[in-house]
Design a protein around this motif. Sequence first.
Motif, PDB file in Angstrom:
ATOM      1  N   THR A  44       0.815  -1.439   0.033  1.00 39.68           N
ATOM      2  CA  THR A  44      -0.040   0.093  -0.070  1.00 39.68           C
ATOM      3  C   THR A  44       0.984   1.279   0.109  1.00 39.68           C
ATOM      4  O   THR A  44       0.536   2.262  -0.730  1.00 39.68           O
ATOM      5  CB  THR A  44      -0.841  -0.072   1.200  1.00 39.68           C
ATOM      6  N   GLU A  45       2.065   1.285   0.806  1.00 38.74           N
ATOM      7  CA  GLU A  45       2.897   2.378   0.907  1.00 38.74           C
ATOM      8  C   GLU A  45       3.357   2.911  -0.752  1.00 38.74           C
ATOM      9  O   GLU A  45       3.265   4.003  -0.944  1.00 38.74           O
ATOM     10  CB  GLU A  45       4.055   1.990   1.852  1.00 38.74           C
ATOM     11  N   ALA A  46       3.646   1.597  -1.288  1.00 36.52           N
ATOM     12  CA  ALA A  46       4.140   1.912  -2.758  1.00 36.52           C
ATOM     13  C   ALA A  46       3.058   2.483  -3.614  1.00 36.52           C
ATOM     14  O   ALA A  46       3.177   3.340  -4.513  1.00 36.52           O
ATOM     15  CB  ALA A  46       5.024   0.836  -3.250  1.00 36.52           C
ATOM     16  N   GLY A  47       1.894   1.854  -3.318  1.00 34.60           N
ATOM     17  CA  GLY A  47       0.629   2.135  -4.365  1.00 34.60           C
ATOM     18  C   GLY A  47       0.349   3.653  -4.288  1.00 34.60           C
ATOM     19  O   GLY A  47       0.116   4.367  -5.255  1.00 34.60           O
ATOM     20  N   HIS A  48       0.310   4.177  -2.992  1.00 32.12           N
ATOM     21  CA  HIS A  48      -0.155   5.614  -2.668  1.00 32.12           C
ATOM     22  C   HIS A  48       0.821   6.553  -3.472  1.00 32.12           C
ATOM     23  O   HIS A  48       0.373   7.610  -3.955  1.00 32.12           O
ATOM     24  CB  HIS A  48      -0.244   5.659  -1.151  1.00 32.12           C
ATOM     25  N   ALA A  49       2.137   6.281  -3.478  1.00 27.54           N
ATOM     26  CA  ALA A  49       2.813   7.010  -4.047  1.00 27.54           C
ATOM     27  C   ALA A  49       2.837   7.224  -5.556  1.00 27.54           C
ATOM     28  O   ALA A  49       3.226   8.392  -6.024  1.00 27.54           O
ATOM     29  CB  ALA A  49       4.261   6.666  -3.590  1.00 27.54           C
ATOM     30  N   GLY A  53      -3.167   9.371 -26.860  1.00 26.90           N
ATOM     31  CA  GLY A  53      -4.263   9.282 -26.117  1.00 26.90           C
ATOM     32  C   GLY A  53      -4.279   9.577 -24.536  1.00 26.90           C
ATOM     33  O   GLY A  53      -3.455  10.070 -23.904  1.00 26.90           O
ATOM     34  N   GLY A  54      -5.649   9.321 -24.140  1.00 29.06           N
ATOM     35  CA  GLY A  54      -5.698   9.641 -22.869  1.00 29.06           C
ATOM     36  C   GLY A  54      -5.542   8.797 -21.714  1.00 29.06           C
ATOM     37  O   GLY A  54      -5.316   8.991 -20.360  1.00 29.06           O
ATOM     38  N   ALA A  55      -5.306   7.390 -22.143  1.00 31.99           N
ATOM     39  CA  ALA A  55      -4.778   6.257 -21.211  1.00 31.99           C
ATOM     40  C   ALA A  55      -3.450   6.575 -20.694  1.00 31.99           C
ATOM     41  O   ALA A  55      -2.558   6.884 -21.668  1.00 31.99           O
ATOM     42  CB  ALA A  55      -5.060   5.046 -21.778  1.00 31.99           C
ATOM     43  N   PRO A  56      -3.205   6.381 -19.473  1.00 32.06           N
ATOM     44  CA  PRO A  56      -1.684   6.386 -18.730  1.00 32.06           C
ATOM     45  C   PRO A  56      -0.795   5.430 -19.534  1.00 32.06           C
ATOM     46  O   PRO A  56      -1.264   4.324 -20.100  1.00 32.06           O
ATOM     47  CB  PRO A  56      -1.877   6.220 -17.632  1.00 32.06           C
ATOM     48  N   ASP A  57       0.361   5.524 -19.560  1.00 29.12           N
ATOM     49  CA  ASP A  57       1.447   4.744 -19.970  1.00 29.12           C
ATOM     50  C   ASP A  57       1.876   3.714 -19.115  1.00 29.12           C
ATOM     51  O   ASP A  57       2.250   4.156 -17.870  1.00 29.12           O
ATOM     52  CB  ASP A  57       2.897   5.598 -20.438  1.00 29.12           C
ATOM     53  N   LEU A  58       1.690   2.520 -19.215  1.00 27.76           N
ATOM     54  CA  LEU A  58       1.791   1.217 -18.581  1.00 27.76           C
ATOM     55  C   LEU A  58       3.330   1.304 -18.030  1.00 27.76           C
ATOM     56  O   LEU A  58       3.620   0.907 -16.884  1.00 27.76           O
ATOM     57  CB  LEU A  58       1.456  -0.031 -18.950  1.00 27.76           C
ATOM     58  N   VAL A  59       4.179   1.628 -18.939  1.00 22.25           N
ATOM     59  CA  VAL A  59       5.643   1.335 -18.706  1.00 22.25           C
ATOM     60  C   VAL A  59       6.253   2.290 -17.549  1.00 22.25           C
ATOM     61  O   VAL A  59       6.864   1.787 -16.518  1.00 22.25           O
ATOM     62  CB  VAL A  59       6.535   1.596 -19.952  1.00 22.25           C
ATOM     63  N   ARG A  60       5.562   3.528 -17.796  1.00 20.15           N
ATOM     64  CA  ARG A  60       5.947   4.388 -16.716  1.00 20.15           C
ATOM     65  C   ARG A  60       5.389   4.274 -15.193  1.00 20.15           C
ATOM     66  O   ARG A  60       5.802   4.319 -14.214  1.00 20.15           O
ATOM     67  CB  ARG A  60       5.718   5.964 -17.122  1.00 20.15           C
ATOM     68  N   LEU A  61       4.053   3.766 -15.294  1.00 21.48           N
ATOM     69  CA  LEU A  61       3.379   3.470 -14.189  1.00 21.48           C
ATOM     70  C   LEU A  61       4.307   2.175 -13.554  1.00 21.48           C
ATOM     71  O   LEU A  61       4.432   2.377 -12.432  1.00 21.48           O
ATOM     72  CB  LEU A  61       2.033   2.735 -14.392  1.00 21.48           C
ATOM     73  N   VAL A  62       4.689   1.129 -14.164  1.00 18.15           N
ATOM     74  CA  VAL A  62       5.276  -0.015 -13.584  1.00 18.15           C
ATOM     75  C   VAL A  62       6.860   0.497 -13.036  1.00 18.15           C
ATOM     76  O   VAL A  62       7.086   0.301 -12.199  1.00 18.15           O
ATOM     77  CB  VAL A  62       5.640  -1.080 -14.610  1.00 18.15           C
ATOM     78  N   ASP A  63       7.386   1.476 -13.753  1.00 17.19           N
ATOM     79  CA  ASP A  63       8.619   2.010 -13.184  1.00 17.19           C
ATOM     80  C   ASP A  63       8.319   2.840 -11.970  1.00 17.19           C
ATOM     81  O   ASP A  63       9.139   2.647 -11.006  1.00 17.19           O
ATOM     82  CB  ASP A  63       9.177   2.895 -14.268  1.00 17.19           C
ATOM     83  N   THR A  64       7.475   3.579 -11.907  1.00 20.60           N
ATOM     84  CA  THR A  64       7.156   4.203 -10.669  1.00 20.60           C
ATOM     85  C   THR A  64       6.797   3.401  -9.514  1.00 20.60           C
ATOM     86  O   THR A  64       7.292   3.682  -8.415  1.00 20.60           O
ATOM     87  CB  THR A  64       5.991   5.271 -10.712  1.00 20.60           C
ATOM     88  N   LEU A  65       6.101   2.398  -9.681  1.00 18.87           N
ATOM     89  CA  LEU A  65       5.737   1.238  -8.868  1.00 18.87           C
ATOM     90  C   LEU A  65       6.822   0.633  -8.363  1.00 18.87           C
ATOM     91  O   LEU A  65       7.326   0.201  -7.220  1.00 18.87           O
ATOM     92  CB  LEU A  65       4.596   0.079  -9.335  1.00 18.87           C
ATOM     93  N   ALA A  66       7.871   0.282  -9.035  1.00 23.65           N
ATOM     94  CA  ALA A  66       9.085  -0.370  -9.045  1.00 23.65           C
ATOM     95  C   ALA A  66       9.893   0.513  -7.971  1.00 23.65           C
ATOM     96  O   ALA A  66      10.548  -0.013  -6.977  1.00 23.65           O
ATOM     97  CB  ALA A  66       9.776  -0.749 -10.235  1.00 23.65           C
ATOM     98  N   VAL A  67      10.047   1.716  -8.271  1.00 24.70           N
ATOM     99  CA  VAL A  67      10.906   2.552  -7.510  1.00 24.70           C
ATOM    100  C   VAL A  67      10.470   2.495  -6.109  1.00 24.70           C
ATOM    101  O   VAL A  67      11.221   2.596  -5.140  1.00 24.70           O
ATOM    102  CB  VAL A  67      10.989   4.072  -8.323  1.00 24.70           C
ATOM    103  N   HIS A  68       9.248   2.949  -5.996  1.00 27.83           N
ATOM    104  CA  HIS A  68       8.514   2.925  -4.755  1.00 27.83           C
ATOM    105  C   HIS A  68       8.664   1.435  -3.809  1.00 27.83           C
ATOM    106  O   HIS A  68       8.700   1.689  -2.503  1.00 27.83           O
ATOM    107  CB  HIS A  68       7.281   3.513  -4.703  1.00 27.83           C
ATOM    108  N   CYS A  69       8.374   0.620  -4.702  1.00 26.40           N
ATOM    109  CA  CYS A  69       8.570  -0.564  -4.104  1.00 26.40           C
ATOM    110  C   CYS A  69      10.012  -0.812  -3.443  1.00 26.40           C
ATOM    111  O   CYS A  69      10.027  -1.559  -2.349  1.00 26.40           O
ATOM    112  CB  CYS A  69       8.175  -1.933  -4.723  1.00 26.40           C
TER     113      CYS A  69
END
Length: 213
Positions: A76-81, A181-197
């Motif tokens: 949850t900590e990483a997800g909120h970030a 497009g309006g959808a967020p980029d999955l690669v950037r999201l995964v990288d952000t999650l990985a950083v905070h994890c």
Amino acid sequence: MVGSVPSVVIPAGPLAVPPAAAPTSPVPFPRRPLDPDRPAEGLRGWYENELGWPTVPGEPLRLRAGVRFDVLEVPTEAGHAALRHLAPGSPVAVRGDRMGLLVAAGSAEELPGILRWLEWEALPLDLTATGAGGAVEAPLPPGRINGVTAVQGAAVWVRPPVGGCEVEASLPTMSALGGGGGAPDLVRLVDTLAVHCHRARLRRACAQPLAFS
């Protein structure tokens, strides 16, 4: 390594080909009647009738992954970030100390390749995905189903879905990479999650008391 992804062209390979569009059913899912005397069935009907999301028979109520969406799960900590990197309509749920972020169907299959390309695969990240063939606990929609109350540790929506097709169009996807497009980029999201994890894991490691022989 740096937590943001530079604007680069991904080399030819599995990641260069966007995943197939989320499978859709040419026939609407059967509408399940809302029974006020059976609140659990009313909850199932809300997901199937209003959102068009298929559920798994039995209790507790679970949603099929890989049909309308996949789920990335992190502490949850990483997800909120990472929430600020999601579109406002992207559903997010919490169950205990885990957060589930809905992403486009097919994303679970892309996750290992994305982590490998971002050079995160060698680190023990607490980042998992549920896709085709899997299921996740159905969170309770706030204020929607009378008579159903959340129990301690049950899944709840932090950002509840507000519409089936509209929600799915806003989910992070590989096809958004480099697009307008309006959808967020999955690669950037995964990288952000990985950083905070990774940061959360380092903080936990530093908080451990030193062992002396």
